[in-house]
Design a protein around this motif. Structure first.
Motif, short mmCIF file in Angstrom:
data_model
loop_
_atom_site.label_atom_id
_atom_site.label_comp_id
_atom_site.label_asym_id
_atom_site.label_seq_id
_atom_site.Cartn_x
_atom_site.Cartn_y
_atom_site.Cartn_z
N ASP A 77 -32.12 48.81 16.96
CA ASP A 77 -33.15 49.67 16.38
C ASP A 77 -34.43 48.89 16.05
N SER A 78 -34.29 47.58 15.83
CA SER A 78 -35.45 46.78 15.41
C SER A 78 -36.04 45.93 16.52
N CYS A 79 -35.25 45.63 17.54
CA CYS A 79 -35.68 44.69 18.59
C CYS A 79 -35.62 45.37 19.95
N TYR A 80 -36.76 45.49 20.62
CA TYR A 80 -36.78 46.14 21.92
C TYR A 80 -36.12 45.24 22.97
N SER A 119 -17.60 11.72 -2.08
CA SER A 119 -18.25 11.94 -3.39
C SER A 119 -17.30 11.65 -4.55
N CYS A 120 -16.05 11.99 -4.39
CA CYS A 120 -15.06 11.80 -5.47
C CYS A 120 -13.79 11.17 -4.90
N PRO A 121 -13.83 9.90 -4.52
CA PRO A 121 -12.64 9.27 -3.94
C PRO A 121 -11.48 9.17 -4.92
N GLU A 122 -11.78 9.32 -6.22
CA GLU A 122 -10.71 9.24 -7.23
C GLU A 122 -9.84 10.49 -7.27
N LEU A 123 -10.26 11.56 -6.61
CA LEU A 123 -9.48 12.80 -6.59
C LEU A 123 -8.55 12.84 -5.38
N ASP A 124 -7.29 13.09 -5.65
CA ASP A 124 -6.35 13.28 -4.56
C ASP A 124 -6.41 14.73 -4.10
N ASP A 125 -6.59 14.94 -2.82
CA ASP A 125 -6.64 16.27 -2.22
C ASP A 125 -7.64 17.17 -2.95
N PRO A 126 -8.91 16.78 -2.96
CA PRO A 126 -9.92 17.62 -3.63
C PRO A 126 -10.06 18.97 -2.94
N PRO A 127 -10.43 20.02 -3.71
CA PRO A 127 -10.51 21.37 -3.13
C PRO A 127 -11.66 21.48 -2.14
N LEU A 128 -11.40 22.23 -1.07
CA LEU A 128 -12.41 22.46 -0.04
C LEU A 128 -12.56 23.96 0.16
N SER A 129 -13.72 24.49 -0.19
CA SER A 129 -13.95 25.93 -0.08
C SER A 129 -15.29 26.17 0.60
N VAL A 130 -15.24 26.63 1.85
CA VAL A 130 -16.44 26.99 2.61
C VAL A 130 -16.22 28.39 3.17
N ALA A 131 -17.18 29.29 2.93
CA ALA A 131 -17.04 30.68 3.38
C ALA A 131 -18.41 31.24 3.74
N PRO A 132 -18.44 32.28 4.57
CA PRO A 132 -19.74 32.92 4.87
C PRO A 132 -20.40 33.40 3.59
N ASN A 133 -21.70 33.23 3.49
CA ASN A 133 -22.44 33.66 2.32
C ASN A 133 -22.54 35.19 2.32
N GLN A 134 -22.22 35.79 1.20
CA GLN A 134 -22.25 37.25 1.11
C GLN A 134 -23.66 37.80 1.07
N GLN A 135 -24.62 36.97 0.68
CA GLN A 135 -26.02 37.40 0.65
C GLN A 135 -26.83 36.49 1.57
N ALA A 136 -27.26 37.05 2.69
CA ALA A 136 -27.91 36.26 3.74
C ALA A 136 -29.17 35.55 3.24
N GLU A 146 -32.74 30.56 27.29
CA GLU A 146 -32.36 30.31 25.90
C GLU A 146 -32.24 31.65 25.17
N VAL A 147 -31.21 31.77 24.33
CA VAL A 147 -31.05 32.97 23.51
C VAL A 147 -31.89 32.79 22.26
N LEU A 148 -33.04 33.44 22.22
CA LEU A 148 -33.94 33.29 21.07
C LEU A 148 -33.41 34.07 19.87
N LEU A 149 -33.58 33.50 18.69
CA LEU A 149 -33.07 34.13 17.46
C LEU A 149 -34.15 34.13 16.39
N ASP A 150 -35.37 34.44 16.80
CA ASP A 150 -36.50 34.39 15.87
C ASP A 150 -36.52 35.57 14.91
N HIS A 151 -36.18 36.75 15.41
CA HIS A 151 -36.18 37.95 14.56
C HIS A 151 -34.95 37.92 13.65
N GLU A 152 -35.10 38.39 12.42
CA GLU A 152 -33.98 38.33 11.47
C GLU A 152 -32.76 39.11 11.96
#
Length: 658
Positions: free
Chosen positions: A611-614, A92-109, A561-567
């Motif tokens: 508590d939510s999933c039998y 996206s920005c090849p003109e930037l040397d060593d562009p910042p990379l910040s990826v983290a878990p979202n605090q609000q799901a 398969e490990v189903l992940l349908d319930h939140e």
């Protein structure tokens, strides 16, 4: 046919070369100067698109071709996302040397699973270059340049340029199945490095105080972390077993037990023995002179004085070992005496390099940027802690060939180690860009009044016995009912007691002071070992309740398969797979409370799920199990497996068969 490993390696190398060549060609085509008068602009653009497609195909192929030795390893999702978004950011920005990379878990799901926050920082970097761009525009370009990948379901731009990332549920489900089939495996390791951890380090003839115990608990857990990740670990105990105090101890030994050379002296209380000799040293001038003579003769290695010294050291070692046995720790002792012959060489090396200076009869080393010098030779010709620590550091770097060297002592020694490390760099013993040498300092342990440091040793754990029995009775109520034999109860009691004390220490940020309280340690609510051990035992009891054995669970892991349908299923699945990210963070900063926080989060997330999933459905009248939701049982099994590994790294033994 040739060697398949060699053939695979050859294909990998060729594909990597092809990727580099194609990537270079793509970058060349992006340069307007290369397109200036071309009448084939559309053709070149089409070629550029085809090249990008081929690069992505090759990258996927390269990933599939990688040796299968790492196929059982857990995937660090954050790291994979960083690879994907890092590529998009650079495009996206090849003109930037060593562009910042910040990826983290979202605090609000509700906004997504992870978040990339690089666009705002990139906009600031472009602004500094005179280019004004809206961060949201940069975020849009990043999304447009995302390569094909197996992780990301969708992305959304929020606020000034945050990119919310939603993971693909089949991808998470696949990783959970891999975890269940292969067990909790560490992420792949680029190279097996040598790690030396210096911890515990009590003084001979003195009691092991709380500071030494804290060093022991923290240091051992660090070693367990490094070992799980695949490093070659050496645990070292740098005990204080040399110096002037041994002159007075030997002189007192000669007076009190004159036949010590032929009959082992019955020294029951070495601390009292030390106090007696110190009192004589301070009050009796003749004794003081004789003590100094004993030091000289010990340093000259006269056999009778070496034997006296060994007798005194052995008494201390036996007392220290009682503590190490309680903590389930094995550590190699290399005290100050081990480095005595090396100190002369260290002093000579600094002198030959012109780095040692005379200062009022002492030989000192001034290190640029450090406020205090190191004293490597005293005015009386003796060596110091500075000399000993320099010799130890050199031995660990050159003889042990340590790639990583960690010192676990109280924070009060931070300045000392800072100067020692700086001196070692100055003389060229190691490059901090290549070799990691670090002081992992910790705060003091306070009494419940927040002022006086705790003085008690580990025998005081017995004071908590009534609370321990109450807690153990709770554990025993987990179905099916169990009756412990007296031997099992004693073993469980000790395991819980020491586990709770360890966890209380490790769950606090080590750089801070913390309050020592048995009541808080054994509270079965909140972030304590008592709560977590109870939660772990309950999880383990679910399979027993459903009458499902390990073979059945394993077969289900391989075929279901490990189903992940319930939140709540989805939330638990993501939490389980953050384990490699947590380990990487601790590897970077050596702050073990992060693992405790994660363990507590995992336990509470599981409770929400349960508590939510039998997992098991019973007949309301008979109470018999009528249905087992196997994919949820697998989530229970995965949770227990991750929790067990966390306990292992923390040095806590979940209470036997319960």
């Amino acid at each position: 046919m040739g060697d398949p490993i060699t053939e695979c390696a050859g294909r990998l190398q060729q594909q990597e070369k092809d990727i580099q060549s194609l990537s270079a060609e793509i970058e060349s085509l992006k340069n307007p100067q290369n397109l200036s008068a071309s009448e084939h602009l559309d053709e070149l653009r089409d070629k550029n698109a085809r090249l990008k497609y081929r690069v992505n195909i090759l990258k996927r192929s390269l990933q599939e071709e990688r040796p299968t030795g790492c196929s059982t390893s857990m995937t660090n999702i954050n790291q994979r996302l960083q690879e994907v978004f890092g590529e998009a950011i650079r495009a996206s920005c090849p003109e930037l040397d060593d562009p910042p990379l910040s990826v983290a878990p979202n605090q609000q799901a509700k906004f997504g699973d992870y978040q990339c926050n690089s666009a705002m920082a990139m906009a600031q970097m472009l602004k500094a270059k005179g280019v004004k761009v809206n961060p949201r525009e940069i975020a849009e370009k990043i999304i447009q340049n995302l390569p094909d990948n197996e992780l990301v379901e969708k992305t959304e731009i929020a606020g000034p340029g945050f990119i919310n990332i939603h993971l693909k549920r089949p991808f998470v489900s696949k990783l959970l199945s891999k975890l269940l089939v292969n067990g909790v495996q560490p992420p792949p390791l680029d190279s097996r490095k040598r790690v030396v951890v210096d911890f515990s380090s009590p003084n001979i003839a003195k009691e092991m105080h709380v500071g030494h115990l804290r060093s022991t608990i923290i240091g051992e857990s660090m070693c367990r972390l490094f070992e799980f990740l695949g490093y070659d670990v050496l645990r070292l105990n740098h005990v204080g077993d040399w110096g002037t105090q041994f002159g007075m101890l030997i002189a007192h030994l000669q007076d009190k037990f004159p036949d010590y050379l032929t009959s082992s002296p019955p020294i029951g209380d070495l601390q009292a023995f030390y106090k007696e000799s110190k009192k004589r040293f301070d009050e009796e001038e003749d004794f003081k002179k004789r003590a100094y003579q004993c030091v000289v003769r010990l340093q000259s290695k006269e056999p009778s004085f070496l034997k006296a010294w060994n007798l005194i050291c052995d008494v201390s070692r036996r007392e220290f070992q009682k503590v190490y046995d309680c903590l389930d720790i094995q550590i190699v002792e290399r005290g100050e005496s081990y480095y005595q012959d090396m100190m002369t060489k260290v002093v000579k090396e600094f002198e030959e390099r012109g780095m040692a200076e005379l200062d009022e009869g002492r030989k000192v080393v001034f290190v640029p940027g450090q406020s205090i010098p190191l004293t490597i030779v005293k005015s009386d010709g003796g060596y110091t802690y500075d000399t000993s620590d320099l010799a130890a550091l050199r031995q660990r770097l050159f003889d042990e060939k340590a790639d990583i060297l960690i010192y676990v002592t109280d924070s009060g020694q931070a300045t000392h180690f800072q100067v020692v490390f700086a001196a070692a760099q100055m003389i060229g013993w190691y490059d901090p860009q290549v070799t990691r040498v670090e002081h992992a300092g910790f705060g003091v342990v306070l009494g419940e009044d927040n002022f006086e440091a705790v003085k008690e040793d580990w025998t005081e754990v017995r004071e908590a016995e009534p609370l321990l029995f109450s807690f153990l009775r709770k554990l025993c109520r987990c179905p099916p009912p169990q009756v412990l034999t007296p031997e099992e109860l004693t073993k469980a009691q000790r395991s819980v007691a020491f586990g709770c004390v360890k966890y209380a220490d490790l769950s606090h940020n080590r750089v801070n002071d913390y309050v020592f309280s048995f009541d808080k340690m054994l509270d079965d609510r909140g972030n304590t070992a008592a709560y977590l051990l109870y939660a772990f035992t309950r999880i383990r009891s679910i399979a027993r309740l459903a009458n499902i054995d390990e073979a059945t669970l394993r077969k289900a892991a391989e075929t279901s398969e490990v189903l992940l349908d319930h939140e709540k299923e989805w939330k638990l699945g993501k939490c389980l797979l953050r384990f490699p990210e947590i380990l990487q963070k601790i590897l970077d900063d050596l702050l073990l409370h992060t693992l405790c926080d994660y363990l507590y989060e995992l336990a509470t997330t599981f409770t929400e799920f349960y508590d939510s999933c039998y997992c098991i459905e019973k007949d309301r009248k008979t109470g018999e199990v009528v249905k087992v939701n196997m994919w949820r049982m697998l989530l229970c099994e995965a949770t227990a497996a991750i929790m067990a590994k966390c306990f292992d790294i923390l040095g806590i033994n979940p209470v036997g068969r319960m």
